[in-house]
Enzyme design. Structure first.
Site, short mmCIF file in Angstrom:
data_model
loop_
_atom_site.label_atom_id
_atom_site.label_comp_id
_atom_site.label_asym_id
_atom_site.label_seq_id
_atom_site.Cartn_x
_atom_site.Cartn_y
_atom_site.Cartn_z
N ASP A 46 0.84 -1.21 0.00
CA ASP A 46 0.00 0.00 0.00
C ASP A 46 0.87 1.25 0.00
OD1 ASP A 46 -2.90 1.17 0.75
OD2 ASP A 46 -1.37 2.29 1.84
N TYR A 51 3.14 9.90 -0.45
CA TYR A 51 4.22 9.30 0.35
C TYR A 51 5.59 9.53 -0.30
CZ TYR A 51 0.34 6.61 2.45
OH TYR A 51 -0.84 6.22 3.05
N LYS A 76 -2.90 5.90 -4.28
CA LYS A 76 -4.02 6.81 -3.98
C LYS A 76 -3.81 8.16 -4.66
CE LYS A 76 -3.70 4.70 0.58
NZ LYS A 76 -2.26 4.59 0.90
N HIS A 109 -7.75 9.49 -1.78
CA HIS A 109 -7.06 9.51 -0.48
C HIS A 109 -7.91 10.15 0.63
CE1 HIS A 109 -2.67 9.20 1.07
NE2 HIS A 109 -3.50 9.05 2.05
#
Ligand code: NDP
Length: 266
Positions: A46, A51, A76, A109
């Site tokens: 994931d 990120y 996402k 998200h």
């Protein structure tokens, strides 16, 4: 089994456990975490564009030697990329960084009001074209889902939300079950704070497991998919060692009682 799955409402099999990579640093750290996990039997990863480690995540997948088609890969769309056109661009960028030509799961998200309707339309198109195997939501509360559902042709398959013994949101679990939406837990280890919870420690002693394993097993027994994060090989291995024991009904109720509606995230 580490590779056991749940069936999403469109028939896609999603692993019940995966590796989360939020706050795993881009480069060697995330490459190694993803490689360790896959080499130790994980089949789900994931990540998210925010990120900033999709490049390393993709490299870790390649370096693991595990075929792409055996891996369930999630990313996402971030808040500032929402809207129909932006989402399509954001999706292509994620694919490029991840060095893949499809995603298993792509999530919105965070809910962003009416803009998320347009975002969802982009996801539906990508899903129809076969570029995404399953599409879903993240951080949607019941009222956010209620607002979106009338505008959907394809119903969301997953909702990924903060979930751990101190934040259960039982009404959200029930709602998702009723609508065929699989719930997935982020921060299932309370970002590491499970080690400070006395009841989890007591049960860890009773079952011969770690506090983290008790928290993960509890979530799995509640039908929730988990994606614990670690960059340490021993923890990656031990966090997945949760398929060889069962928490009793009585102990499940005790863990449920830790719920304080307490959020770690926003
Ligand atoms: P987790 O609850 O998975 O906890 C991760 C933290 O716990 C890290 O600091 C890790 O440290 C530590 N840890 C890992 N294993 C153990 C263990 N066995 N014992 C003690 N400490 C341990 O938090 P996350 O917030 O990372 O959530 C998991 C995943 O969910 C994310 O990585 C991300 O993929 C997703 N997520 C999604 C969000 C969303 O908005 N959709 C928001 C937040 C997360 P170390 O790495 O040093 O081992």
């Amino acid at each position: 089994m580490i590779d056991s799955t749940v069936k999403l409402h469109n028939g896609v099999e999603m692993p019940r456990l995966g590796l989360g990579v939020f706050q795993s640093r881009e480069g060697e750290e995330v490459i190694n975490a993803v490689r360790f996990a896959l080499q130790h039997g994980y089949r789900s990863i994931d990540t998210a564009s925010i990120y900033q480690n999709e490049v390393g995540t993709g490299k870790g997948i390649l370096e693991s030697g595990i075929p792409r088609e055996d891996i369930f890969l999630t990313s996402k769309v971030w808040n500032n990329q929402q809207g129909y056109k932006n989402t399509k661009g954001a999706f292509e960028q994620s694919l490029n960084r991840l060095q893949t030509d499809y995603l298993d799961l792509y999530l919105i998200h965070w809910p962003k009001g009416e803009q998320s309707v347009e975002t969802w339309q982009a996801l539906e198109e990508l899903y129809d074209k076969g570029k995404i195997k399953a599409i879903g939501l993240s951080n949607f509360l019941i009222h956010h889902i209620e607002e979106l559902l009338p505008h959907t042709k394809v119903k969301p398959m997953v909702n990924q939300v903060e979930f751990h013994p101190e934040l259960v949101q039982p009404e959200l679990i029930t709602y998702c079950k009723e609508h065929g939406i699989q719930q997935e837990a982020w921060s299932p280890l309370m970002q590491g704070r499970v080690i400070d919870v006395p009841l989890l420690k007591e049960l860890a002693g009773k079952y011969g497991k770690t506090n983290a394993q008790i928290a993960l097993r509890w979530a799995l027994q509640k039908g929730v998919v988990v994606i614990p994060k670690s960059v340490h090989e021993e923890r990656i291995v031990s966090n997945a060692d949760v398929f060889d024991f069962e928490i009793t009904g009585g102990d499940m109720v005790k863990i449920d009682a830790l719920d304080q509606g307490k959020r770690i995230g926003p």
